[in-house]
Design an enzyme around this catalytic site. Structure first.
Site, PDB file in Angstrom:
ATOM      1  N   ARG A   1       0.808  -1.228   0.000  1.00 45.86           N
ATOM      2  CA  ARG A   1       0.000   0.000   0.000  1.00 45.86           C
ATOM      3  C   ARG A   1       0.842   1.279   0.000  1.00 45.86           C
ATOM      4  O   ARG A   1       0.283   2.389  -0.083  1.00 45.86           O
ATOM      5  CB  ARG A   1      -0.954   0.013   1.219  1.00 45.86           C
ATOM      6  CG  ARG A   1      -1.973  -1.123   1.208  1.00 45.86           C
ATOM      7  CD  ARG A   1      -3.137  -0.833   2.155  1.00 45.86           C
ATOM      8  NE  ARG A   1      -3.947   0.299   1.704  1.00 45.86           N
ATOM      9  CZ  ARG A   1      -4.960   0.825   2.385  1.00 45.86           C
ATOM     10  NH1 ARG A   1      -5.289   0.321   3.564  1.00 45.86           N
ATOM     11  NH2 ARG A   1      -5.639   1.848   1.914  1.00 45.86           N
TER      12      ARG A   1
ATOM     13  N   HIS B   1      -7.627  -1.815  12.757  1.00 41.37           N
ATOM     14  CA  HIS B   1      -7.597  -0.350  12.700  1.00 41.37           C
ATOM     15  C   HIS B   1      -8.586   0.181  13.739  1.00 41.37           C
ATOM     16  O   HIS B   1      -9.632  -0.443  13.963  1.00 41.37           O
ATOM     17  CB  HIS B   1      -8.088   0.153  11.333  1.00 41.37           C
ATOM     18  CG  HIS B   1      -7.036   0.289  10.271  1.00 41.37           C
ATOM     19  ND1 HIS B   1      -7.311   0.063   8.935  1.00 41.37           N
ATOM     20  CD2 HIS B   1      -5.726   0.664  10.328  1.00 41.37           C
ATOM     21  CE1 HIS B   1      -6.214   0.283   8.221  1.00 41.37           C
ATOM     22  NE2 HIS B   1      -5.247   0.646   9.036  1.00 41.37           N
TER      23      HIS B   1
ATOM     24  N   CYS C   1     -14.025   3.107   5.979  1.00 42.23           N
ATOM     25  CA  CYS C   1     -12.739   2.922   5.299  1.00 42.23           C
ATOM     26  C   CYS C   1     -12.745   3.596   3.928  1.00 42.23           C
ATOM     27  O   CYS C   1     -11.712   4.058   3.459  1.00 42.23           O
ATOM     28  CB  CYS C   1     -12.439   1.442   5.096  1.00 42.23           C
ATOM     29  SG  CYS C   1     -12.325   0.484   6.605  1.00 42.23           S
TER      30      CYS C   1
HETATM   31  N1  ARG Z   1      -7.036  -4.068   2.915  1.00 46.88           N
HETATM   32  C1  ARG Z   1      -6.903  -2.831   3.609  1.00 46.88           C
HETATM   33  C2  ARG Z   1      -5.789  -2.922   4.640  1.00 46.88           C
HETATM   34  O1  ARG Z   1      -5.615  -3.961   5.222  1.00 46.88           O
HETATM   35  C3  ARG Z   1      -8.192  -2.444   4.266  1.00 46.88           C
HETATM   36  C4  ARG Z   1      -8.173  -1.101   4.902  1.00 46.88           C
HETATM   37  C5  ARG Z   1      -9.455  -0.750   5.571  1.00 46.88           C
HETATM   38  N2  ARG Z   1      -9.488   0.610   5.930  1.00 46.88           N
HETATM   39  C6  ARG Z   1      -9.803   1.096   7.134  1.00 46.88           C
HETATM   40  N3  ARG Z   1      -9.900   2.382   7.273  1.00 46.88           N
HETATM   41  N4  ARG Z   1      -9.971   0.308   8.152  1.00 46.88           N
HETATM   42  O2  ARG Z   1      -5.058  -2.002   4.859  1.00 46.88           O
END
Ligand code: ARG
Length: 309
Positions: free
Chosen positions: A129, A204, A302
């Site tokens: 990411r 998160h 998200c």
């Molecule tokens: N696949 C992403 C990650 O693991 C999902 C992020 C979800 N975003 C959030 N704000 N919780 O980073």
């Protein structure tokens, strides 16, 4: 579903409809709303990114299974429905262009924290990411934000940083580093309260807690206590004795990944218990289908960065 234990559902009598179009979710008849408090929405501005390149090609949280089938088309439909819900509620949605090869870029909340027009960007924990942060940084710079700080420490933005209107609640444990909390305090000039997350499925802060009312003298939040360390739970009890407490059913569908404008509360449609609880506090739940996006570990919040200018 490892760490989230099961619990008996409470009766869900919330005045809700699944959120395909604003006409299906609005208006809620006034007589069906709780009259305990007169909830007032305030207009919001959100930044979103369509999941045009959505896929689950890597696994960086327990929800992601690259072997499971994912429909990009359904993800796009769910995203457009969410956008229409916001616009139907009178909010403004800004859109950033998606980038091929960055399938999680749809989760806009992770790329910036904007409070009082100041921006703190992101630094992702995972290599997959990492490049998203620069795309969002360029968006801020191209859209009139003069005060943009890029963090030194791992910082997944609104994924772990939640503005209550008074304080910035800051999660750590899985993604955002503790040192990033102090960095956020300096960059944004707001008081920060650190909270430790302990459940890998609620990795998160925005999967364990969200703000229902950020306008009044006493902010109101909803949270799921088992997601937090004992000390952090005590902090939340002290700061928010009146909070809405979510249960296992809510947490298991990422139901805490909600978005409130002070009156309407956008939630995943499976979060029926939480919807009932917020309705009892005078809010209007608006349920949306995010089943495809959840395969990447995300929900409505998200997908939504709030631009607090
Ligand atoms: N696949 C992403 C990650 O693991 C999902 C992020 C979800 N975003 C959030 N704000 N919780 O980073």
């Amino acid at each position: 579903m490892s760490s989230i234990t099961s619990g008996a559902p409470v009766s869900a009598a919330a005045p809700v409809a699944s959120g395909a179009t604003p006409s299906q979710v609005l208006p809620q008849p006034a007589e069906r709303r709780s009259t305990t408090t007169d909830r007032q929405e305030t207009p919001r501005r959100y930044l979103m990114c369509p999941p045009a390149h959505f896929e689950v090609s890597y696994a960086i949280n327990p929800w992601m299974d690259p072997a499971a089938p994912v429909s990009r088309e359904r993800a796009l439909d769910q995203w457009h429905a969410l956008r229409r819900v916001y616009e139907g509620l009178g909010h403004r949605v800004e859109v950033i262009d998606p980038v091929e090869g960055l399938p999680d870029m749809v989760f806009a909340a992770n790329s910036g924290t904007v409070v009082g027009g100041r921006v703190l960007g992101a630094r992702f924990r995972s290599a997959e990411r990492a490049d998203e942060a620069a795309h969002y940084r360029r968006w801020f710079e191209a859209n009139g934000y003069a005060d943009v700080t890029m963090p030194v420490h791992v910082n997944e933005a609104e994924g772990d940083l939640t503005w209550t209107g008074r304080l910035l609640l800051a999660g750590t444990g899985f993604r955002t580093e503790l040192a990033a909390h102090a960095e956020a305090q300096e960059a944004l000039g707001v008081p920060v309260v650190s909270l430790r997350l302990v459940d890998p499925r609620l990795y998160h802060l925005d999967t364990a807690l969200f703000v229902l009312d950020d306008q009044g003298p006493d902010p109101l939040i909803a949270y799921y206590p088992p997601a937090f360390s004992p000390g952090s739970r005590q902090v939340l009890e002290r700061l928010f004795p009146d909070a809405v407490i979510a249960d296992d059913t809510d947490a298991r569908c990422l139901g805490l990944n909600g978005v409130s404008d002070g009156r309407h509360v956008v939630l995943p449609l499976e979060a029926t218990n939480l919807a009932a609880r917020v309705a009892l506090r005078g809010f209007d739940p608006v349920l949306v289908d995010v089943s495809e996006l959840r395969k990447a570990g995300g929900g409505p919040k998200c997908c939504t960065m709030e631009l607090r200018d």
